[in-house]
Write a protein that holds these residues in place. Structure first.
Motif, PDB file in Angstrom:
ATOM      1  N   THR A 112      28.146 -21.444 -10.780  1.00  0.00           N
ATOM      2  CA  THR A 112      27.931 -22.449  -9.747  1.00  0.00           C
ATOM      3  C   THR A 112      28.560 -21.979  -8.440  1.00  0.00           C
ATOM      4  N   SER A 113      28.040 -22.463  -7.353  1.00  0.00           N
ATOM      5  CA  SER A 113      28.526 -22.048  -6.041  1.00  0.00           C
ATOM      6  C   SER A 113      29.983 -22.450  -5.861  1.00  0.00           C
ATOM      7  N   THR A 114      30.701 -21.611  -5.151  1.00  0.00           N
ATOM      8  CA  THR A 114      32.101 -21.867  -4.859  1.00  0.00           C
ATOM      9  C   THR A 114      32.269 -21.961  -3.347  1.00  0.00           C
ATOM     10  N   LEU A 115      33.491 -22.147  -2.916  1.00  0.00           N
ATOM     11  CA  LEU A 115      33.764 -22.148  -1.476  1.00  0.00           C
ATOM     12  C   LEU A 115      33.407 -20.807  -0.855  1.00  0.00           C
ATOM     13  N   LEU A 116      33.418 -19.766  -1.687  1.00  0.00           N
ATOM     14  CA  LEU A 116      33.141 -18.422  -1.197  1.00  0.00           C
ATOM     15  C   LEU A 116      31.683 -18.041  -1.349  1.00  0.00           C
ATOM     16  N   GLY A 117      30.863 -18.931  -1.868  1.00  0.00           N
ATOM     17  CA  GLY A 117      29.444 -18.641  -2.027  1.00  0.00           C
ATOM     18  C   GLY A 117      29.037 -18.590  -3.481  1.00  0.00           C
ATOM     19  N   GLY A 431      35.015  -7.306 -16.658  1.00  0.00           N
ATOM     20  CA  GLY A 431      33.838  -7.869 -16.005  1.00  0.00           C
ATOM     21  C   GLY A 431      33.827  -7.601 -14.516  1.00  0.00           C
ATOM     22  N   LYS A 432      32.709  -7.960 -13.893  1.00  0.00           N
ATOM     23  CA  LYS A 432      32.514  -7.748 -12.453  1.00  0.00           C
ATOM     24  C   LYS A 432      31.917  -9.011 -11.833  1.00  0.00           C
ATOM     25  N   LEU A 433      32.389  -9.329 -10.639  1.00  0.00           N
ATOM     26  CA  LEU A 433      31.921 -10.517  -9.922  1.00  0.00           C
ATOM     27  C   LEU A 433      31.299 -10.114  -8.589  1.00  0.00           C
ATOM     28  N   ARG A 434      30.129 -10.656  -8.301  1.00  0.00           N
ATOM     29  CA  ARG A 434      29.514 -10.490  -6.984  1.00  0.00           C
ATOM     30  C   ARG A 434      29.498 -11.841  -6.300  1.00  0.00           C
ATOM     31  N   LEU A 435      30.167 -11.916  -5.153  1.00  0.00           N
ATOM     32  CA  LEU A 435      30.194 -13.150  -4.365  1.00  0.00           C
ATOM     33  C   LEU A 435      29.225 -12.983  -3.208  1.00  0.00           C
ATOM     34  N   ARG A 436      28.305 -13.911  -3.091  1.00  0.00           N
ATOM     35  CA  ARG A 436      27.257 -13.731  -2.099  1.00  0.00           C
ATOM     36  C   ARG A 436      26.785 -15.091  -1.584  1.00  0.00           C
ATOM     37  N   LYS A 437      26.691 -15.213  -0.260  1.00  0.00           N
ATOM     38  CA  LYS A 437      26.179 -16.431   0.347  1.00  0.00           C
ATOM     39  C   LYS A 437      24.748 -16.211   0.813  1.00  0.00           C
ATOM     40  N   SER A 438      23.998 -17.299   0.893  1.00  0.00           N
ATOM     41  CA  SER A 438      22.641 -17.195   1.422  1.00  0.00           C
ATOM     42  C   SER A 438      22.707 -16.986   2.930  1.00  0.00           C
ATOM     43  N   TRP A 439      21.651 -16.393   3.472  1.00  0.00           N
ATOM     44  CA  TRP A 439      21.598 -16.059   4.897  1.00  0.00           C
ATOM     45  C   TRP A 439      20.630 -16.978   5.632  1.00  0.00           C
TER      46      TRP A 439
END
Length: 621
Positions: A112-117, A431-439
């Motif tokens: 789910t989306s976080t404050l960081l995206g 594990g690996k995490l990718r944090l990404r926001k929509s543009w």
């Protein structure tokens, strides 16, 4: 794996199984260890490699009982995520079968989306689902100053810091590809807090174990203690410029008020501008230069630097020798020079946390320097460096350190090179995490017609050739047919290799009147080219993304813009479309814009047209 490496690992695993009986000369190199003949059974081992811990950490000096209590955390060591991940028997490494490590497969799911995206997590398919995790735990020495700093921040910034620190404390790899300007300092503070917390937990355990070893020596007993790597440095922070290093070190120091900082004046002098220098970027009125340009290039932008930081009970020593340092801060170029000059990168053999900040800037430098440095991280060392092999953690001896190392990548956007780096070169079993926001779509002057021209490409390898063919056979001939479009036209080429090819082609055209601006242009050449284009003496201006990135000039005289490929920096697209309006009397209808793209430009295209619109363009005929 070559035979020498196998032999080295075998020797080290013999040390693994038995404690030292006698000591050997600490100058013995690993190369000489490789040459020792092994006995057929462990019972015939009469001597193993044991050396004293680093001299500066003798029990009589930095290992007083007060040190251990001063660094205590408020939970049991066995319940701390640091210990679960990096302990002698790592919970995460033991959860993945050894035969799976060389060819890890990943299972991906979105959170789910976080404050960081939005967040995408990748975990090894072979890892069980019940590996224990805990909440982040701060060393008590850091907790007070951290809480005091947080209390002065607005609530929104506090939440961002807390959330990012919690993600960092999971010790998963993290790729945050939307580090917007307004949260940069918050992310940096969280990262430096995480780094200090990691180092102090390492030192705390080693100091306590030094006491234990000294006591057991007095009473004639002996325990199997595994608490170290091959060398002391455990943190590597890679940055593009000296001004970046200055910000990071100031952030590190801010978490430990009252500590003596050795060589701080020298560091400030060498990593700032001279006292009599005037920085036109930081001294200019707001709005004169773009904010991101001021952030990147304000201050000392020398890209050749490397420093070591050593943490002791009462001080932070800057410019410590690498092998006596806990943290190394360097540029890829500066670190590569050291490795090549010394023909040795053993100081990178035991890195447990790797931070690469401002990846966007590093892509504008020489990406090969970064790859070269990363190829030396967590290699088996060539020499012993006074290491006590009897206290090395088993997974170091097995050559598995890279599967536990945490890698943290920070960038305002994502490129294929960054994505490949994260996906292919990092194999953290936690594990690996990718944090990404929509543009959102970028803002351009109202009324300017934007034409995105798609060309078909069969694969990434042939895409540059197909782009060049479309440009020379389809787009450029149509430009020459129009009297309006064959004047006051700028051609923007992001890649230097494409630029060289296009420049050679354009210069051979008899009808072409061309001025050129690229990163190697002298100030005189730049002035001459800008004036010739603005006055109309040259109809076309060819320029590169690197030139605009480093210079950020405002170019007058533009009426037509051709993007040979879309820029990596989305704000560059906006800026070029606004340049025509630097001249008086320009109507939006007078400005034309054409941008070439293929399906492999999805990331660049998304940053310009927005996340919602990019799929329609990519999937269009």
């Amino acid at each position: 794996m070559n035979s020498n490496t196998v032999r080295l690992l075998t020797v080290l695993n013999v040390v693994h199984s038995k404690r030292a009986i006698s000591e050997v000369d600490t100058t013995t190199s690993i190369k000489s260890i490789k040459k020792k003949k092994l006995q057929t059974t462990e019972t015939t081992v009469s001597q193993t490699v044991v050396t004293s811990l680093r001299q500066e950490e003798k029990v009589s000096q930095d290992t007083a009982p007060a040190v251990a209590s001063e660094m205590d955390v408020e939970v049991s060591e066995d319940d701390d995520q640091h210990e679960l991940h990096f302990g002698a028997t790592s919970e995460f490494l033991s959860s993945v079968p050894n035969e799976s490590l060389q060819s890890l497969e990943w299972t991906q799911h979105a959170s789910t989306s976080t404050l960081l995206g939005g967040m995408t997590e990748l975990v090894p398919t072979s890892a069980p689902k019940n590996v224990k995790t805990t909440s982040p735990v701060l060393i008590s020495r850091l907790k007070g100053p951290h809480e005091a700093k947080k209390s002065a921040l607005p609530e929104a910034q506090r939440k961002i810091q807390d959330e990012f620190f919690a993600l960092l404390s999971s010790y998963q790899d993290i790729f945050f590809s939307r580090t917007e300007l307004h949260i940069l300092s918050d992310l940096r503070d969280a990262a430096t807090l995480h780094v200090l917390n990691h180092v102090m937990k390492i030192r705390r355990r080693i100091l306590k174990n030094n006491e234990k070893v000294a006591h057991e020596k007095d009473v004639g007993s002996q325990s199997d203690i595994r608490d170290q790597g091959f060398t002391r440095p455990s943190i590597l922070i890679l940055l593009p410029f000296r001004n970046s290093a200055l910000r990071w070190l100031n952030s590190l120091i801010s978490h430990m008020p009252g500590m003596q900082v050795e060589n701080h004046s020298r560091f400030t002098s060498e990593f700032s501008l001279p006292s009599d220098a005037i920085d036109k970027l930081t001294s200019a009125a707001p709005g004169v230069y773009p904010e991101d340009h001021v952030e990147t290039f304000g201050g000392n932008i020398d890209d050749d630097f490397r420093i070591g930081l050593k943490l002791t009970r009462k001080s932070i020593k800057i410019f410590s020798e690498f092998f006596k340092s806990d943290i190394i801060i360097a540029s890829p170029f500066g670190l590569r020079r050291v490795i090549e000059q010394e023909k040795n990168g053993d100081f990178l053999s035991s890195i447990e946390v790797l931070v690469i900040d401002q990846l966007d800037v590093l892509t504008m430098q020489n990406w090969d320097h970064l790859e070269y440095v990363l190829s030396h991280v967590n290699r088996l060392p060539e020499e012993s460096h006074d290491t006590d092999f009897s206290r090395i953690k088993p997974w170091y001896l097995d050559g598995h350190a890279s599967y536990l190392r945490q890698s943290i990548l920070l960038s305002p956007y994502e490129t294929p090179e960054m994505k490949a780096l994260f996906n292919r070169q990092f194999s953290n079993v936690a594990g690996k995490l990718r944090l990404r926001k929509s543009w959102p779509p970028v803002k351009v002057p109202e009324g300017v017609q934007q034409n995105f021209v798609k060309f078909e490409s069969s694969n990434p390898q042939t895409e540059p050739d197909q782009r060049f063919e479309y440009f020379t056979t389809q787009l450029l001939p149509s430009v020459f047919k129009s009297a309006v479009q064959s004047a006051n036209t700028v051609i923007f080429v992001p890649s230097y290799f494409d630029f060289v090819r296009v420049r050679r082609y354009l210069k051979e055209l008899p009808e072409m009147s061309l001025a050129v601006l690229f990163e190697e242009s002298s100030n005189q050449d730049i002035s001459r080219a800008r004036q010739a284009f603005f006055s109309g003496n040259k109809s076309f201006l060819l320029t590169t993304e690197r030139f605009h990135f480093f210079r950020r000039y405002k170019l007058r005289g533009i009426r037509n813009i051709i993007f040979y490929a879309l820029p990596e920096h989305p704000q560059f697209y906006t800026e070029f479309l606004s340049f025509p309006f630097l001249d008086e009397g320009v109507d939006a209808a007078d400005v034309t814009c054409r941008a070439l793209f293929s399906k492999y430009d999805a990331l660049r295209l998304e940053r310009i047209v927005g996340t919602e619109a990019v799929l329609n363009l990519i999937n269009s005929p």
